[in-house]
Design a protein around this motif. Sequence first.
Motif, PDB file in Angstrom:
ATOM      1  N   GLN A  21       0.721  -0.944   0.459  1.00 53.26           N
ATOM      2  CA  GLN A  21      -0.049  -0.127   0.304  1.00 53.26           C
ATOM      3  C   GLN A  21       1.234   0.791   0.122  1.00 53.26           C
ATOM      4  OE1 GLN A  21      -0.545   2.527   3.060  1.00 53.26           O
ATOM      5  NE2 GLN A  21      -1.719   2.999   2.023  1.00 53.26           N
ATOM      6  N   GLN A  58       2.309   1.569  -3.312  1.00 50.29           N
ATOM      7  CA  GLN A  58       1.114   2.380  -4.188  1.00 50.29           C
ATOM      8  C   GLN A  58       1.314   1.318  -5.485  1.00 50.29           C
ATOM      9  OE1 GLN A  58       1.815   6.059  -5.888  1.00 50.29           O
ATOM     10  NE2 GLN A  58       1.508   7.151  -4.285  1.00 50.29           N
ATOM     11  N   GLN A  69      -2.054   0.815  -7.756  1.00 44.02           N
ATOM     12  CA  GLN A  69      -2.267   2.645  -8.465  1.00 44.02           C
ATOM     13  C   GLN A  69      -1.727   1.679  -9.454  1.00 44.02           C
ATOM     14  OE1 GLN A  69      -1.636   2.836  -5.090  1.00 44.02           O
ATOM     15  NE2 GLN A  69      -3.074   4.517  -4.893  1.00 44.02           N
ATOM     16  N   LEU A  70      -0.255   1.118  -9.953  1.00 42.36           N
ATOM     17  CA  LEU A  70       0.524   0.680 -10.259  1.00 42.36           C
ATOM     18  C   LEU A  70      -0.030  -0.298 -11.105  1.00 42.36           C
ATOM     19  CD1 LEU A  70       3.965   1.446  -8.795  1.00 42.36           C
ATOM     20  CD2 LEU A  70       2.648   2.830 -10.351  1.00 42.36           C
TER      21      LEU A  70
END
Length: 360
Positions: A254, A257, A260-261
């Motif tokens: 987390q 990221q 998101q990636l």
Amino acid sequence: MTLAVPVTVDPTAPAARPQQLGRWRRLPLKAKVGAVLLGFFVLAAIIGPLVTPYNPSFQNPAPALSMHAPDGAHLLGTTQTGQDVLSQLLVGIRLTLELAFVVGVIATALSVLVGVTAAFLGGFWDELLSLLSNVFLVIPALPLLILLLGYLPQKGQLATILVLSVLGWPWGARVIRAQTLAIRNRDYIAASRETGESSWRIITYEIVPNEISLIAANFVNTVLYAIGASVALAFIGLADLNSWSLGTILYWAQSQQALQLGAWWWFAPPGLAVALIGTSLVLLNTGIDELGNPRLRDAGVDLRLGGRRIRPTDPTPVMNAAPPRRGPVAAFLHSFSRSSLLGEGGLGEGGLGDESGTSR
């Protein structure tokens, strides 16, 4: 002089169901699935750190191995720093299960000690121990866990185990107290008192053995609580982030990221492992509850009568054969008959049916 009538066995009588079936065969299917699933993770926790392909903390400086998708060399891919996710997962399962089982043992022991003692002794001790349980019950557990672990100088496994154990026993203590209150007034407990047995011997040999299924279910629930709480605390950073557990893997995923990636291989395997461990404990707890509760155990048994599967909760089957369904013309003519007016017609026309199942 009376003569005893010899007991004869009718060879045509149906054979009784064998009673020598093991506990495993008597477990419901969901409990078997839970036991097998939990056994798989326990086996992975035992041999996992011994077969890790890489050091879980080794950071590979090669840029090509940063956030690398799963392949033959790294079956679950790599992290942003090139660490092998599979190695972290195998080590993390052991650390998470170790913490959960230790918390389960300590909290269950406290639950049994407080619950049985309060109910059996009664009076002042019952009021004191019940007050202590109620105080711990009304305290919000998660905020207190965050405060305690946030202010402790060390955030290792020992601190987490102590805090979770102290806050995990009150629910089990109240349940065991209620069960002990129901047991202590039974005849065999009164007989033990009359023979002069000590209170602790009665508790150890008479009461606690009759609560094994309840204690086992409480242990499984406490282990489930410890897994969820430890993963949550590690996810928000209130744990030793230098040791690999399922919660710390999710924390680093987390913080870097991964969602998101699009690096699903970083957070999906530990999240799925937590979900499957929790599912196995819930299924196993259901099976233990059914073994200890005769009503639940009998409700899971189904019989076959006339080729039909009948459960105890189904209505009583009617063995009379229904008459054949009449055609439109026959049904119209039957509506003028005496049997239809008396409500003794076939089941297909809305009647109640007579004993022979045939119309008059």
